[in-house]
Write a protein that holds these residues in place. Structure first.
Motif, PDB file in Angstrom:
ATOM      1  N   LYS A 100      43.206  50.156  39.997  1.00 19.57           N
ATOM      2  CA  LYS A 100      43.954  49.952  41.233  1.00 19.57           C
ATOM      3  C   LYS A 100      43.373  50.842  42.335  1.00 19.57           C
ATOM      4  N   PRO A 101      43.672  50.527  43.611  1.00 24.44           N
ATOM      5  CA  PRO A 101      43.200  51.398  44.704  1.00 24.44           C
ATOM      6  C   PRO A 101      43.608  52.857  44.524  1.00 24.44           C
ATOM      7  N   ALA A 102      44.815  53.091  43.997  1.00 25.75           N
ATOM      8  CA  ALA A 102      45.247  54.473  43.767  1.00 25.75           C
ATOM      9  C   ALA A 102      44.380  55.157  42.719  1.00 25.75           C
ATOM     10  N   ASP A 103      43.912  54.398  41.731  1.00 27.49           N
ATOM     11  CA  ASP A 103      43.009  54.958  40.728  1.00 27.49           C
ATOM     12  C   ASP A 103      41.692  55.387  41.366  1.00 27.49           C
ATOM     13  N   ILE A 104      41.159  54.541  42.250  1.00 28.54           N
ATOM     14  CA  ILE A 104      39.894  54.859  42.917  1.00 28.54           C
ATOM     15  C   ILE A 104      40.034  56.141  43.723  1.00 28.54           C
ATOM     16  N   THR A 115      38.088  43.242  47.523  1.00 29.86           N
ATOM     17  CA  THR A 115      38.328  42.734  48.871  1.00 29.86           C
ATOM     18  C   THR A 115      37.651  43.615  49.911  1.00 29.86           C
ATOM     19  N   GLY A 116      36.749  43.028  50.677  1.00 31.33           N
ATOM     20  CA  GLY A 116      36.050  43.758  51.726  1.00 31.33           C
ATOM     21  C   GLY A 116      35.001  44.733  51.233  1.00 31.33           C
ATOM     22  N   SER A 117      34.682  44.705  49.931  1.00 31.90           N
ATOM     23  CA  SER A 117      33.742  45.682  49.365  1.00 31.90           C
ATOM     24  C   SER A 117      32.285  45.260  49.536  1.00 31.90           C
ATOM     25  N   GLY A 118      32.053  43.966  49.673  1.00 33.14           N
ATOM     26  CA  GLY A 118      30.687  43.480  49.773  1.00 33.14           C
ATOM     27  C   GLY A 118      29.991  43.297  48.441  1.00 33.14           C
ATOM     28  N   VAL A 119      30.685  43.531  47.324  1.00 31.04           N
ATOM     29  CA  VAL A 119      30.108  43.303  46.001  1.00 31.04           C
ATOM     30  C   VAL A 119      30.898  42.202  45.304  1.00 31.04           C
ATOM     31  N   SER A 120      30.251  41.556  44.344  1.00 32.68           N
ATOM     32  CA  SER A 120      30.850  40.380  43.715  1.00 32.68           C
ATOM     33  C   SER A 120      31.533  40.669  42.398  1.00 32.68           C
ATOM     34  N   THR A 121      31.310  41.824  41.837  1.00 28.78           N
ATOM     35  CA  THR A 121      31.879  42.135  40.524  1.00 28.78           C
ATOM     36  C   THR A 121      32.265  43.609  40.456  1.00 28.78           C
ATOM     37  N   LYS A 122      33.317  43.884  39.732  1.00 28.91           N
ATOM     38  CA  LYS A 122      33.891  45.226  39.694  1.00 28.91           C
ATOM     39  C   LYS A 122      32.903  46.271  39.191  1.00 28.91           C
ATOM     40  N   ALA A 123      32.060  45.926  38.247  1.00 30.25           N
ATOM     41  CA  ALA A 123      31.120  46.896  37.667  1.00 30.25           C
ATOM     42  C   ALA A 123      30.176  47.482  38.706  1.00 30.25           C
ATOM     43  N   ILE A 161      24.942  55.970  17.269  1.00 30.83           N
ATOM     44  CA  ILE A 161      25.688  54.721  17.198  1.00 30.83           C
ATOM     45  C   ILE A 161      25.347  53.836  18.398  1.00 30.83           C
ATOM     46  N   PRO A 162      25.050  52.555  18.182  1.00 30.06           N
ATOM     47  CA  PRO A 162      24.823  51.664  19.329  1.00 30.06           C
ATOM     48  C   PRO A 162      26.116  51.461  20.111  1.00 30.06           C
ATOM     49  N   ALA A 163      25.969  51.172  21.391  1.00 30.20           N
ATOM     50  CA  ALA A 163      27.131  51.052  22.268  1.00 30.20           C
ATOM     51  C   ALA A 163      27.119  49.736  23.024  1.00 30.20           C
ATOM     52  N   ILE A 164      28.310  49.249  23.282  1.00 29.95           N
ATOM     53  CA  ILE A 164      28.531  48.079  24.128  1.00 29.95           C
ATOM     54  C   ILE A 164      29.366  48.527  25.329  1.00 29.95           C
ATOM     55  N   VAL A 165      28.961  48.103  26.523  1.00 26.83           N
ATOM     56  CA  VAL A 165      29.774  48.308  27.721  1.00 26.83           C
ATOM     57  C   VAL A 165      30.268  46.942  28.186  1.00 26.83           C
ATOM     58  N   LEU A 166      31.572  46.757  28.185  1.00 27.77           N
ATOM     59  CA  LEU A 166      32.169  45.520  28.665  1.00 27.77           C
ATOM     60  C   LEU A 166      32.225  45.583  30.186  1.00 27.77           C
ATOM     61  N   ALA A 167      31.407  44.759  30.839  1.00 33.06           N
ATOM     62  CA  ALA A 167      31.262  44.843  32.299  1.00 33.06           C
ATOM     63  C   ALA A 167      31.531  43.516  32.986  1.00 33.06           C
ATOM     64  N   GLY A 168      32.211  42.614  32.303  1.00 31.17           N
ATOM     65  CA  GLY A 168      32.488  41.305  32.877  1.00 31.17           C
ATOM     66  C   GLY A 168      33.676  41.318  33.824  1.00 31.17           C
ATOM     67  N   SER A 169      33.915  40.183  34.437  1.00 26.23           N
ATOM     68  CA  SER A 169      35.031  40.006  35.373  1.00 26.23           C
ATOM     69  C   SER A 169      36.124  39.185  34.713  1.00 26.23           C
ATOM     70  N   ARG A 170      37.355  39.547  34.964  1.00 25.20           N
ATOM     71  CA  ARG A 170      38.473  38.770  34.457  1.00 25.20           C
ATOM     72  C   ARG A 170      38.755  37.601  35.399  1.00 25.20           C
ATOM     73  N   PRO A 171      39.424  36.562  34.898  1.00 29.32           N
ATOM     74  CA  PRO A 171      39.726  35.416  35.753  1.00 29.32           C
ATOM     75  C   PRO A 171      40.589  35.814  36.947  1.00 29.32           C
ATOM     76  N   GLY A 172      40.357  35.149  38.074  1.00 31.52           N
ATOM     77  CA  GLY A 172      41.158  35.388  39.258  1.00 31.52           C
ATOM     78  C   GLY A 172      40.571  36.452  40.154  1.00 31.52           C
ATOM     79  N   PRO A 173      41.099  36.566  41.375  1.00 32.13           N
ATOM     80  CA  PRO A 173      40.588  37.548  42.335  1.00 32.13           C
ATOM     81  C   PRO A 173      40.924  38.976  41.924  1.00 32.13           C
ATOM     82  N   ASP A 174      40.052  39.907  42.285  1.00 32.56           N
ATOM     83  CA  ASP A 174      40.269  41.323  42.017  1.00 32.56           C
ATOM     84  C   ASP A 174      40.493  42.028  43.352  1.00 32.56           C
ATOM     85  N   PRO A 175      41.699  42.562  43.584  1.00 34.06           N
ATOM     86  CA  PRO A 175      41.991  43.214  44.866  1.00 34.06           C
ATOM     87  C   PRO A 175      41.033  44.354  45.197  1.00 34.06           C
TER      88      PRO A 175
END
Length: 264
Positions: A241-245, A22-30, A5-19
């Motif tokens: 969330k940070p607790a998830d990480i 912060t301080g991670s040095g990367v621009s997107t959560k993925a 089965i072909p697969a899609i990975v949703l890797a976009g960013s949602r509107p607004g800042p992502d906590p």
């Protein structure tokens, strides 16, 4: 033999800042490092290791940035495509022709494994829409510290596991509807209410199980919709969330040490 089965990975960013950024040095959560690699790397690794999964497409607003990420170049049958601003519209544009099925997951589903994929696809069968979920007792028996969003029905409380099987373009009406309510995706009772008063009353009074409720919701669109209960607690632990990480890092460490299966 069923074709992969072909697969899609949703890797976009949602509107607004992502906590989380912060301080991670990367621009997107993925691309946020977890377990020594970008989140997206872990998801793609699990997909490419599954014999049930075929070509993988990464959807994001800036897919070229993800395509340049270290570690991803070594994976076969991997492509990148720019998405829209909403999950539903992005998926609608990516659906295969006809009734060909599609497996969908997210870039923050970093604990995904081939075993989870196999369990989910087996349970999905030939449904039009299948949704992976974990019952609360399954999660809390292993990870009592984990905080999730719960849908409360007769026979259990359930949290989503970020795996979906969509049967081609017949699911477009459902995706259009989801586009109008996806902003409330973390508010369980609002999601239930959007499908009509009978479903809301039934959920509030615990008149039916989640399987029965989802089946009723699907009938509104003429679709066979089912929930696939997942046996592994890790299936519903995504990186929100940070607790998830923190918990995910502990699970990765336990996997490396062969200790997964013991409460953390």
């Amino acid at each position: 033999m069923t074709a992969p089965i072909p697969a899609i990975v949703l890797a976009g960013s949602r509107p607004g800042p992502d906590p989380l950024l912060t301080g991670s040095g990367v621009s997107t959560k993925a691309l946020l490092p977890v377990g020594g690699q970008a989140m997206l790397f872990h998801v793609v690794k699990a997909l490419r290791a599954s014999p049930l999964v075929g070509p993988v497409t990464i959807l994001a607003q800036n897919s070229a940035e993800l395509a340049a990420a270290p570690g991803l170049a070594g994976f076969s049958e991997l492509r990148f495509a720019d998405s829209g601003q909403g999950i539903s519209s992005s998926l609608a544009a990516a659906l295969p022709p006809g009734d060909d099925p599609l497996f969908v997951t997210t870039a923050d589903n970093v604990l995904l494994t081939p075993t989870m994929i196999a369990e989910f696809l087996h349970g999905a069968g030939e449904s039009d829409v299948a949704v992976a979920m974990v019952e609360r007792d399954v999660l809390l028996a292993r990870y009592p510290q984990s905080k999730r969003t719960w849908l409360k029905f007769r026979g259990g409380w359930w949290s989503g596991a970020n795996m979906f099987r969509l049967r081609g373009r017949r699911v477009l009406p459902l995706l259009d509807f989801w586009g109008s309510i996806e902003r409330d995706r973390k508010k369980g009772i609002k999601i239930v209410a959007a499908f009509g008063p009978w479903l809301l009353i039934g959920a509030l009074l615990r008149l039916f199980t989640i399987q029965q409720g989802v089946a009723r919701a699907g009938q509104r669109f003429g679709l066979d919709v089912r929930v696939v209960p997942m046996s592994e607690a890790e299936a519903c632990i995504d990186a929100d969330k940070p607790a998830d990480i923190e918990l995910i890092e502990a699970i990765f460490a336990a996997r490396r040490e062969g200790a997964i299966g013991q409460p953390l």
